[in-house]
Design an enzyme around this catalytic site. Structure first.
Site, PDB file in Angstrom:
ATOM      1  N   HIS A 241       0.025 -13.234   3.953  1.00  0.00           N
ATOM      2  CA  HIS A 241      -0.808 -12.055   3.731  1.00  0.00           C
ATOM      3  C   HIS A 241      -2.275 -12.482   3.724  1.00  0.00           C
ATOM      4  O   HIS A 241      -2.710 -13.205   2.824  1.00  0.00           O
ATOM      5  CB  HIS A 241      -0.417 -11.420   2.395  1.00  0.00           C
ATOM      6  CG  HIS A 241      -0.946 -10.044   2.226  1.00  0.00           C
ATOM      7  ND1 HIS A 241      -0.368  -8.956   2.830  1.00  0.00           N
ATOM      8  CD2 HIS A 241      -2.029  -9.571   1.561  1.00  0.00           C
ATOM      9  CE1 HIS A 241      -1.057  -7.870   2.522  1.00  0.00           C
ATOM     10  NE2 HIS A 241      -2.076  -8.223   1.758  1.00  0.00           N
TER      11      HIS A 241
ATOM     12  N   ASN B  79       0.821  -1.217   0.000  1.00  0.00           N
ATOM     13  CA  ASN B  79       0.000   0.000   0.000  1.00  0.00           C
ATOM     14  C   ASN B  79       0.855   1.266   0.000  1.00  0.00           C
ATOM     15  O   ASN B  79       0.382   2.344   0.385  1.00  0.00           O
ATOM     16  CB  ASN B  79      -0.932   0.030   1.215  1.00  0.00           C
ATOM     17  CG  ASN B  79      -1.700  -1.261   1.394  1.00  0.00           C
ATOM     18  OD1 ASN B  79      -1.361  -2.076   2.245  1.00  0.00           O
ATOM     19  ND2 ASN B  79      -2.717  -1.466   0.577  1.00  0.00           N
TER      20      ASN B  79
ATOM     21  N   HIS C 192      -2.763  -6.119  -3.216  1.00  0.00           N
ATOM     22  CA  HIS C 192      -2.675  -4.832  -3.927  1.00  0.00           C
ATOM     23  C   HIS C 192      -1.463  -4.721  -4.860  1.00  0.00           C
ATOM     24  O   HIS C 192      -1.205  -3.647  -5.399  1.00  0.00           O
ATOM     25  CB  HIS C 192      -2.646  -3.668  -2.926  1.00  0.00           C
ATOM     26  CG  HIS C 192      -3.973  -3.405  -2.291  1.00  0.00           C
ATOM     27  ND1 HIS C 192      -5.034  -2.880  -3.002  1.00  0.00           N
ATOM     28  CD2 HIS C 192      -4.427  -3.613  -1.040  1.00  0.00           C
ATOM     29  CE1 HIS C 192      -6.085  -2.763  -2.203  1.00  0.00           C
ATOM     30  NE2 HIS C 192      -5.749  -3.218  -1.007  1.00  0.00           N
TER      31      HIS C 192
ATOM     32  N   HIS D 291      -3.726  -4.703   8.665  1.00  0.00           N
ATOM     33  CA  HIS D 291      -3.294  -3.362   9.078  1.00  0.00           C
ATOM     34  C   HIS D 291      -3.489  -3.125  10.569  1.00  0.00           C
ATOM     35  O   HIS D 291      -3.374  -1.989  11.033  1.00  0.00           O
ATOM     36  CB  HIS D 291      -3.991  -2.264   8.264  1.00  0.00           C
ATOM     37  CG  HIS D 291      -3.573  -2.239   6.833  1.00  0.00           C
ATOM     38  ND1 HIS D 291      -3.733  -1.138   6.014  1.00  0.00           N
ATOM     39  CD2 HIS D 291      -2.962  -3.177   6.069  1.00  0.00           C
ATOM     40  CE1 HIS D 291      -3.270  -1.410   4.803  1.00  0.00           C
ATOM     41  NE2 HIS D 291      -2.803  -2.647   4.812  1.00  0.00           N
TER      42      HIS D 291
HETATM   43 FE   LIG Z   1      -2.188  -3.884   3.167  1.00  0.00          FE
HETATM   44 FE   LIG Z   2      -3.550  -6.714   1.582  1.00  0.00          FE
END
Ligand SMILES: [Fe+2]
Ligand SMILES: [Fe+2]
Length: 269
Positions: free
Chosen positions: A152, A40, A68, A179
């Site tokens: 992840h 990110n 991402h 996060h």
């Molecule tokens: Fe992330």
């Molecule tokens: Fe992610």
């Protein structure tokens, strides 16, 4: 070996802060390697070649990603040429880039794997099927001195199950993506260091790093697809873990590191 792993970098302020800090921390803490999840780093969505280069120049050894990874299209040609930037190993065959790497650092050889879970995540190949490939590629004290897997994913149970499945075979299994840092850092029964989620490096006066008002409206008005999420621009917190391995390649300790911003202030109160 002593290795610092830093969780998902969210936006410019976090990038700048982490790049400044790792230069100091490498010397201060006598770190042998630094691994950072950068999925990110570019405005909250993806990562660019220039950002990757900045992290490598600042002292990062390997960069990991997640769902991402392809948000910035220009990363596709970069990842094909630079194997120190990883994408999840269990993306479908033919996907550019690699999901595992062995890198020589001054203290020895480190192996890094990046995998993505299946529950509540975009479709990828079954994550548990990556385990034989990881074990074949990264053999502790045979071809690597230290090995770490960035898991992840959203579901804590699935990440813990992967930790258990890899326990005793790799030095560390660390979660990313939610996060939100968890407080369950531990050495598992057979010597693998584990944490369900390292937490993001970003502004915690936010909703997982994004502007509070926009992110809140997404939940209140789910049909309004127009509200674009922007990175929250307050002071960032660096969230990571420091892992120390033993001579057998398994781990002696895993300790969270939280510097700057909202979380450090909270710790100091
Ligand atoms: Fe992330
Ligand atoms: Fe992610």
């Amino acid at each position: 070996m002593k290795v610092l792993f830093i969780g998902d970098i969210v936006g410019r302020n976090a990038r700048n802060y982490v790049q400044k800090k790792i230069k100091e921390l490498k010397k201060q803490l006598k770190l042998d390697a630094i691994i950072i999840n950068v999925e990110n780093a570019a405005g909250g969505f993806g990562v660019t070649p220039a950002i990757c280069d900045d992290f490598f120049h600042a002292g990062a050894d390997v960069l990991t990603t997640g769902n991402h990874v392809w948000d910035k299209r220009e990363i596709i040609s970069y990842i094909s040429k630079n194997d120190r930037l990883l994408r999840p190993l269990n993306m479908i065959k033919g996907t550019p880039g690699l999901g595992v790497i062995i890198l020589e650092v001054d203290a020895g050889k480190i192996g890094v794997a990046n995998i993505m879970t299946n529950l509540f995540m975009p479709p990828t190949d079954p994550v548990f099927e990556t385990i034989p490939e990881i074990l074949n590629s990264l053999k502790l004290k045979v071809n690597v001195d230290f090995s770490i897997v960035d898991v992840h994913g959203e579901a804590s149970s699935e990440k813990m199950a992967l930790g258990v499945a890899l326990d005793g075979y790799v030095s560390a299994v660390v979660g990313t993506h939610t996060h939100v840092p968890t407080a369950d850092h531990q050495i598992l029964e057979n010597g693998t260091a584990f944490i369900t989620d390292v937490g993001m490096s970003g502004d915690y006066n936010s909703i997982i790093g994004m502007n509070k008002k926009d992110a809140l409206n997404r939940f209140k008005f789910p049909d309004n697809k127009k509200s674009r999420l922007e990175v929250s621009s307050g002071e960032p917190t660096l969230c990571g873990v420091i892992i120390e391995s033993d001579t057998n390649g398994l781990s002696k300790s895993i300790n969270p590191l939280r510097l700057g911003g909202k979380l450090e202030q909270t710790l100091l109160h």
